[in-house]
Write a protein that holds these residues in place. Structure first.
Motif, PDB file in Angstrom:
ATOM      1  N   HIS A 138       0.647  -1.279   0.067  1.00 29.06           N
ATOM      2  CA  HIS A 138      -0.054  -0.012  -0.007  1.00 29.06           C
ATOM      3  C   HIS A 138       0.835   1.284   0.089  1.00 29.06           C
ATOM      4  O   HIS A 138       0.518   2.396   0.116  1.00 29.06           O
ATOM      5  CB  HIS A 138      -0.955   0.024   1.296  1.00 29.06           C
ATOM      6  N   GLY A 139       2.095   1.238  -0.154  1.00 36.41           N
ATOM      7  CA  GLY A 139       3.014   2.239  -0.641  1.00 36.41           C
ATOM      8  C   GLY A 139       3.498   2.645   0.867  1.00 36.41           C
ATOM      9  O   GLY A 139       3.851   4.006   0.955  1.00 36.41           O
ATOM     10  N   VAL A 140       3.436   2.158   1.972  1.00 34.61           N
ATOM     11  CA  VAL A 140       3.548   2.594   3.445  1.00 34.61           C
ATOM     12  C   VAL A 140       5.099   1.764   3.739  1.00 34.61           C
ATOM     13  O   VAL A 140       5.132   0.396   3.874  1.00 34.61           O
ATOM     14  CB  VAL A 140       2.708   2.422   4.538  1.00 34.61           C
ATOM     15  N   ASP A 141       6.208   2.630   4.129  1.00 34.43           N
ATOM     16  CA  ASP A 141       7.068   1.850   4.491  1.00 34.43           C
ATOM     17  C   ASP A 141       6.949   1.335   5.951  1.00 34.43           C
ATOM     18  O   ASP A 141       6.206   1.825   6.913  1.00 34.43           O
ATOM     19  CB  ASP A 141       8.333   3.116   5.009  1.00 34.43           C
ATOM     20  N   SER A 142       7.501   0.238   6.334  1.00 34.68           N
ATOM     21  CA  SER A 142       7.358  -0.625   7.667  1.00 34.68           C
ATOM     22  C   SER A 142       8.625  -0.628   8.278  1.00 34.68           C
ATOM     23  O   SER A 142       9.798  -0.756   7.541  1.00 34.68           O
ATOM     24  CB  SER A 142       6.553  -1.870   7.447  1.00 34.68           C
ATOM     25  N   PHE A 143       8.597  -1.007   9.747  1.00 38.15           N
ATOM     26  CA  PHE A 143       9.976  -1.041  10.394  1.00 38.15           C
ATOM     27  C   PHE A 143       9.535  -2.320  11.349  1.00 38.15           C
ATOM     28  O   PHE A 143       8.651  -2.094  12.174  1.00 38.15           O
ATOM     29  CB  PHE A 143      10.458  -0.131  11.274  1.00 38.15           C
ATOM     30  N   VAL A 144      10.464  -3.381  11.415  1.00 38.27           N
ATOM     31  CA  VAL A 144      10.462  -4.448  12.328  1.00 38.27           C
ATOM     32  C   VAL A 144      11.300  -4.172  13.545  1.00 38.27           C
ATOM     33  O   VAL A 144      12.524  -3.737  13.340  1.00 38.27           O
ATOM     34  CB  VAL A 144      10.720  -5.776  11.741  1.00 38.27           C
TER      35      VAL A 144
ATOM     36  N   PHE B 218      13.280   0.449  18.363  1.00 39.30           N
ATOM     37  CA  PHE B 218      12.041   0.059  18.042  1.00 39.30           C
ATOM     38  C   PHE B 218      11.446   0.829  17.133  1.00 39.30           C
ATOM     39  O   PHE B 218      10.370   0.578  16.584  1.00 39.30           O
ATOM     40  CB  PHE B 218      11.175   0.337  19.462  1.00 39.30           C
ATOM     41  N   TRP B 219      11.753   2.182  16.757  1.00 41.49           N
ATOM     42  CA  TRP B 219      11.387   3.030  15.917  1.00 41.49           C
ATOM     43  C   TRP B 219      12.315   3.345  14.733  1.00 41.49           C
ATOM     44  O   TRP B 219      13.437   3.382  15.065  1.00 41.49           O
ATOM     45  CB  TRP B 219      10.946   4.424  16.524  1.00 41.49           C
ATOM     46  N   HIS B 220      11.907   3.601  13.393  1.00 45.60           N
ATOM     47  CA  HIS B 220      12.608   4.129  12.509  1.00 45.60           C
ATOM     48  C   HIS B 220      11.954   5.243  11.621  1.00 45.60           C
ATOM     49  O   HIS B 220      10.876   5.168  11.327  1.00 45.60           O
ATOM     50  CB  HIS B 220      13.140   2.976  11.753  1.00 45.60           C
ATOM     51  N   GLU B 221      12.674   6.381  11.586  1.00 48.67           N
ATOM     52  CA  GLU B 221      12.001   7.570  10.945  1.00 48.67           C
ATOM     53  C   GLU B 221      11.411   7.124   9.659  1.00 48.67           C
ATOM     54  O   GLU B 221      12.157   6.504   8.746  1.00 48.67           O
ATOM     55  CB  GLU B 221      12.841   8.637  10.738  1.00 48.67           C
TER      56      GLU B 221
END
Length: 237
Positions: free
Chosen positions: A129-135, A156-159
């Motif tokens: 859906h065009g959204v970057d994700s972060f594990v 835990f977070w990535h800009e």
């Protein structure tokens, strides 16, 4: 955590509205009062009706007063693919129309005792859906299976990316909008206190809104709907 979400977290985590018997919970009025509830009822005999009320001053979060709709929603879907696509589409709207920051404003939590595959599927749906994700622990965005020897265990977070986390990594982290995926994983083992606790932890990660979802139909779903409908007042035996 907004009052209605916190009350739902306590009710579902303890199974207070469960058909049959509760899973766990406080059995003394003083214990409920110690965590911010007003109590009406008598705990001295099985079957007595208890009413819990959470006063606004004990959950001083302004969102429920400023928001005209429910701060906690529950949706069910026929397939996992439908669920993941709906969540990803909603998150894209949060970013593009609601101006939420994908990192820190939005958090996705996947439920279940072995949810790493579901975590990867959710991350893939976001990317479609065009959204970057972060594990969590990965070194970069859109890395759905971080190598155990090449990762940052404290990250835990990535800009720029929406964090998709299993429950044990979500503890201690919060976001304005929390999506909780895979309620069916809890529903299959709803009598297990550890699984119930996942619902409590996930819901209490929210600082504003929470959306819980799952596939199929289970007895737990009726309980969830019943709990959500109570708002900040709950009656149980």
């Amino acid at each position: 955590t907004p009052g209605p979400i916190l009350m739902a977290a306590h009710a579902l985590g303890m199974g207070l509205k469960r058909d049959g018997s509760t899973i766990a919970g406080f059995t003394q009025q003083a214990d409920w009062e110690a965590i911010g509830y007003e109590v009406d009822g008598d705990f001295t005999a099985t079957g007595n009706e208890i009413t819990l009320l959470r006063p606004e001053e004990n959950s001083p979060n302004p969102v429920p007063e400023l928001w005209d709709w429910d701060v906690l929603e529950f949706e069910t879907y026929g397939t996992r693919g439908d669920e993941l696509n709906a969540v990803a589409s909603s998150i894209r709207r949060n970013i593009e129309e609601d101006d939420l920051n994908p990192s820190r404003n939005i958090l996705v939590i996947v439920l279940g005792s072995k949810a790493y595959r579901l975590r990867a599927k959710m991350a893939n749906a976001l990317q479609r859906h065009g959204v970057d994700s972060f594990v969590p622990a990965a070194l970069e965005l859109n890395d759905n299976y971080p190598d155990r020897f090449d990762k940052d265990p404290n990250r835990f977070w990535h800009e720029g990316g929406v964090t998709v986390s299993q429950i044990h990594r979500a503890k201690g982290n919060e976001a304005e909008y929390v999506y909780i995926v895979g309620a069916d994983q809890i529903a299959r083992e709803e009598a297990n206190p550890r699984m119930r606790n996942q619902l409590f932890v996930a819901l209490t990660r929210s600082k504003g809104w929470a959306k819980l979802s799952g596939t199929g139909e289970y007895a737990l779903y009726d309980e969830i709907r019943d709990v959500i409908s109570t708002g900040t007042m709950l009656e149980f035996e």
